[in-house]
Design an enzyme around this catalytic site. Sequence first.
Site: not given
Ligand SMILES: CCCCCCCC/C=C\CCCCCCCC(=O)OC[C@H](COP(=O)(O)O[C@@H]1[C@H](O)[C@H](OP(=O)(O)O)[C@@H](O)[C@H](O)[C@H]1O)OC(=O)CCCCCCC/C=C\CCCCCCCC
Ligand SMILES: Nc1ccn([C@@H]2O[C@H](COP(=O)(O)O)[C@@H](O)[C@H]2O)c(=O)n1
Ligand SMILES: [Mg+2]
Ligand SMILES: [Mg+2]
Length: 218
Positions: A29-32, A66, A70, A74, A91
């Site tokens: 929770d603190a990380v969130t 984010d 999780g 886990r 989020d």
């Molecule tokens: C000279 C260079 C300058 C530029 C520098 C910029 C560099 C970096 C730029 C960007 C980095 C961005 C990284 C973003 C990473 C995002 C990670 C993240 O938060 O993913 C969240 C996602 C979440 O999981 P949850 O289960 O918590 O989320 C649920 C879900 O999102 C549902 O979504 P929805 O329904 O809205 O569609 C929600 O409904 C739900 O409520 C919510 O809980 O995690 C993932 O999806 C996992 C995959 C993560 C993938 C991360 C990829 C990062 C890749 C590359 C970044 C680096 C790029 C560097 C480029 C450099 C360019 C020069």
């Molecule tokens: N403070 C938190 C945050 C997340 N969780 C659990 O993790 C799931 C989300 O996973 P991500 O990898 O997307 O962060 C969430 O559904 C919870 O089950 C938690 O327990 N406490």
């Molecule tokens: Mg998360």
């Molecule tokens: Mg999230």
Amino acid sequence: MLNKYARAFFTRVLTPFAAFLLRRGVSPDAVTLIGTAGVVAGALVFFPRGEFFWGTIVITLFVFSDLVDGNMARQAGISSRWGAFLDSTLDRVADGAIFGGFALWYAGGGDDTLLCAVALFCLTAGQVVSYTKARGEAIGLPVAVNGLVERAERLVISLVAAGLAGLHNFGVPGIQVLLPIALWLVAVGSLVTLVQRVVTVRREAFEADGPAGQGAVS
Ligand SMILES: CCCCCCCC/C=C\CCCCCCCC(=O)OC[C@H](COP(=O)(O)O[C@@H]1[C@H](O)[C@H](OP(=O)(O)O)[C@@H](O)[C@H](O)[C@H]1O)OC(=O)CCCCCCC/C=C\CCCCCCCC
Ligand SMILES: Nc1ccn([C@@H]2O[C@H](COP(=O)(O)O)[C@@H](O)[C@H]2O)c(=O)n1
Ligand SMILES: [Mg+2]
Ligand SMILES: [Mg+2]
């Protein structure tokens, strides 16, 4: 797509860090909470002033929390409904700050009403896309679709473009055009995703309720 393919990679990379935090007594929770505060600060301090490079650096440092929260929950076997609620709710706050920060820039120093509107559209559409899934699942439907542009795509497209666009302040010419392109992409992609999810929920709801709408819930 990123959620499906990149998550496994980031889980492997971030697991040792998540374990380290747990050993130090830090809670998921603190990380969130700290991660969200960092993203909000980075977006609202830097983006409205057009400092996209530094804003993106700060946000990137915090946004991976984010994936860490999780992972910690886990590993420790303490995943909870409260944690899931907190994670998803915050989020929405982080996303609001990021796209709100872009909108504030274009409403002020960026001086572009159309792009301000596009940023506000991205903000709203992103929130509604998330809501469709949350509400669909809350009324007992599977919502078996993620769609074209999920949250990870919305963030990666806009933050990579913002970080690069920010290099304009360091003398790189023409690069600032990347941010408007990214905002348009996220806007169109979010609209497509919204339609995909609404169509799926409508089909699933009709299948569950039957044509007369029996078994409907409020
Ligand atoms: C000279 C260079 C300058 C530029 C520098 C910029 C560099 C970096 C730029 C960007 C980095 C961005 C990284 C973003 C990473 C995002 C990670 C993240 O938060 O993913 C969240 C996602 C979440 O999981 P949850 O289960 O918590 O989320 C649920 C879900 O999102 C549902 O979504 P929805 O329904 O809205 O569609 C929600 O409904 C739900 O409520 C919510 O809980 O995690 C993932 O999806 C996992 C995959 C993560 C993938 C991360 C990829 C990062 C890749 C590359 C970044 C680096 C790029 C560097 C480029 C450099 C360019 C020069
Ligand atoms: N403070 C938190 C945050 C997340 N969780 C659990 O993790 C799931 C989300 O996973 P991500 O990898 O997307 O962060 C969430 O559904 C919870 O089950 C938690 O327990 N406490
Ligand atoms: Mg998360
Ligand atoms: Mg999230």
